[in-house]
Design an enzyme around this catalytic site. Structure first.
Site, PDB file in Angstrom:
ATOM      1  N   SER A 259     -10.051   0.991   7.110  1.00 49.73           N
ATOM      2  CA  SER A 259      -9.385   1.010   5.901  1.00 49.73           C
ATOM      3  C   SER A 259      -8.814  -0.519   5.349  1.00 49.73           C
ATOM      4  CB  SER A 259      -8.094   1.954   5.680  1.00 49.73           C
ATOM      5  OG  SER A 259      -8.511   3.327   5.856  1.00 49.73           O
TER       6      SER A 259
ATOM      7  N   SER B 269      -9.166   2.920   2.797  1.00 51.15           N
ATOM      8  CA  SER B 269      -8.229   3.500   1.998  1.00 51.15           C
ATOM      9  C   SER B 269      -7.269   2.585   1.041  1.00 51.15           C
ATOM     10  CB  SER B 269      -7.482   4.540   2.807  1.00 51.15           C
ATOM     11  OG  SER B 269      -6.563   3.790   3.720  1.00 51.15           O
TER      12      SER B 269
ATOM     13  N   LYS C 238       0.821  -1.151  -0.008  1.00 53.46           N
ATOM     14  CA  LYS C 238      -0.048   0.012   0.202  1.00 53.46           C
ATOM     15  C   LYS C 238       1.014   1.200   0.191  1.00 53.46           C
ATOM     16  CE  LYS C 238      -3.724   2.232   2.692  1.00 53.46           C
ATOM     17  NZ  LYS C 238      -4.449   2.111   3.787  1.00 53.46           N
TER      18      LYS C 238
END
Length: 479
Positions: A178, A154, A78
């Site tokens: 997230s 996210s 990520k």
């Protein structure tokens, strides 16, 4: 073509010689080439570096050397986490085009030490602040189940990559849902460990964020936590080593006698009826497989959504601290949500920060009352299925106007009202796939455990997985 193997299956196949690390990497490269343009899951790739690492794994195996537990398994990182040799944009124009990170985050370093091979960075909204993955820097990321929908946020790029079968797993982080929100929207398993279980020295004044992975099986998450958990002196909030193996717990932990609670709304939320029905059915299975019964709870909480929105203000200012003249000169480069937060708080006096802290103290007390009554709390993971990839989140849920009921400030978060509680109070929590809604999009069930009871959360998820196996990939990942 068969489905992409799980993280554990991939490592086992390489160790046995059923496939090679290079062969698996090329398979991932082909899947990325076929689908990444439409998904926008990976936003930076280093396939050449990954190929060299894969060749090194195969050479080591040929020499008879001992391999790490994840040797040769490709994964995505990520783009909020540092991975040596790759840039970290944080989904922001403020940092896009910056130099490669000089070293791995603690989390990535532990995965690399286990033999896993990072192949690229996955998309995130700016600073990880949204529940859908869109930013001015990285564009729009799409759901592998339906390209018109968001994979969540996210950790949306990671979710899209895993759900589409581009790689066996990707890293994720969870400061308000997230990891669990993308897991729910994308039909994956996502675990938010207890705060501090996986160390991270990055600034998190709110103390809400937990690092993890998005995977297609519970065992993968248990293996990950065995490898990633444990203290590090660079993180003063990191927890002591776990008492036992999480892999052992998912197979053998005795759950008989657990008091398993259910709340469809945590006492305040509005939920799509179909989401509520699917999540409730999944909760019944969890309780049955655990050898217990579902306890209907009357829950009273001190506004977790507003509490969470207030907790992250200092974090937003820290995110821009390393970008010269970011405020106010570059407000136009920022996502509207981040820009608005900075404008509203730029001149806020310190005493006004006390109110959110008091709310959080009361919320922790409220949560303690819940866990006096039950050992585990089950809820829907989200209030809706995935909405439009570009956003915005739905303004109406179950026919009710969110702004009219909750106010403009909180309305945009009411589609994901359930995940923030575990972040604010430090509890372990996960999302397991609970089925597909009539729009053919996934629904998730959230399992929240007592603080530090990560093993219980994983075991219940595994019992559910054994009873109700889910499709591990979206249809495009099963072609």
């Amino acid at each position: 073509m068969t489905e992409m193997p799980t993280m554990v299956e991939a490592a086992t196949a390489i160790a046995r010689g059923d496939t090679t690390a290079v062969e698996l990497l090329e398979r991932c490269a082909a899947a990325i080439d076929a689908h990444n343009d439409e998904l926008n899951a990976f936003v930076h790739l280093d396939l050449d570096g990954a190929r060299r690492a894969a060749a090194d794994v195969d050479a080591a195996r040929a020499r008879g050397e001992a391999l790490g537990p994840l040797a040769g398994v490709p994964f995505g990182v990520k783009d909020l986490e540092d991975c040596a040799g790759m840039p970290t944009s944080q989904g922001s124009l403020l940092y896009l085009g910056g130099p490669p990170a000089p070293q791995d985050s603690i989390h990535v370093a532990r995965l690399r030490a286990a033999g896993a091979i990072p192949i690229g960075k996955t998309a995130t909204p700016e600073f990880g602040t949204l529940q859908f993955t869109r930013s001015r820097a990285l564009g729009v990321t799409r759901n592998a189940w339906d390209l018109s929908a968001t994979p969540g946020g996210s950790s949306g790029g990671s979710a899209a990559a895993v759900a589409a079968g581009l790689v066996p797993f990707c890293t994720a982080s969870d400061g308000g849902g997230s990891t669990r929100i993308p897991a729910s929207f994308s039909g994956l398993f996502g675990m938010k460990a207890s705060f501090g279980r996986v160390p991270s020295p990055s600034a998190d004044p709110s103390q809400t964020t937990s690092l993890g992975v998005l995977v297609t099986s519970v065992r993968d998450a248990a293996v990950h936590l065995d490898l990633a958990a444990g203290p590090d002196d660079r993180d003063r909030t990191s927890l002591p080593p776990p008492a036992g193996s999480y892999v052992d717990a998912v197979d053998h932990l005795d759950t008989r006698g657990l008091r398993i609670g259910w709340s469809v709304d945590l006492g305040f939320a509005v939920v799509d009826p179909e989401v509520a029905e699917l999540a409730r059915a999944a909760a019944e299975v969890v309780a049955s497989e655990a050898g217990g019964r579902l306890i209907e709870l009357e829950v009273t909480l001190t506004d977790p959504v507003r509490t969470w929105l207030g907790a992250g203000v200092i974090g937003d200012w820290l995110e821009i601290a390393d970008a010269p003249n970011a405020y106010p000169d570059r407000l136009g480069d920022l996502t509207p949500y981040v820009a608005s937060t900075l404008r509203q708080t730029a001149d806020r006096p310190v005493p006004t920060l006390v109110k959110p802290l008091r709310r959080r103290e009361q919320l922790a007390a409220d949560t303690a009352v819940i866990f006096e009554q039950v050992d585990v709390l089950l809820t829907p993971t989200t209030a809706v299925t995935a909405f439009a990839a570009e956003g915005p989140p739905p303004a109406t849920i179950a026919g009710e106007d969110m702004a009219a009921r909750f106010g403009e400030a909180a309305a945009g978060a009411m589609n994901v009202p359930f995940t923030m509680l575990a972040n604010l109070c430090g509890n372990p929590a996960c999302s397991v796939p609970a089925g597909l809604a009539s729009d053919s999009l996934p629904v998730g069930l959230q399992v929240i455990g007592r603080r530090h009871a990560d093993d219980v959360v994983l075991r219940l998820a595994r019992l559910y997985e054994l009873a109700r196996p889910w499709p591990r990939h979206a249809p495009m990942g099963r072609d």
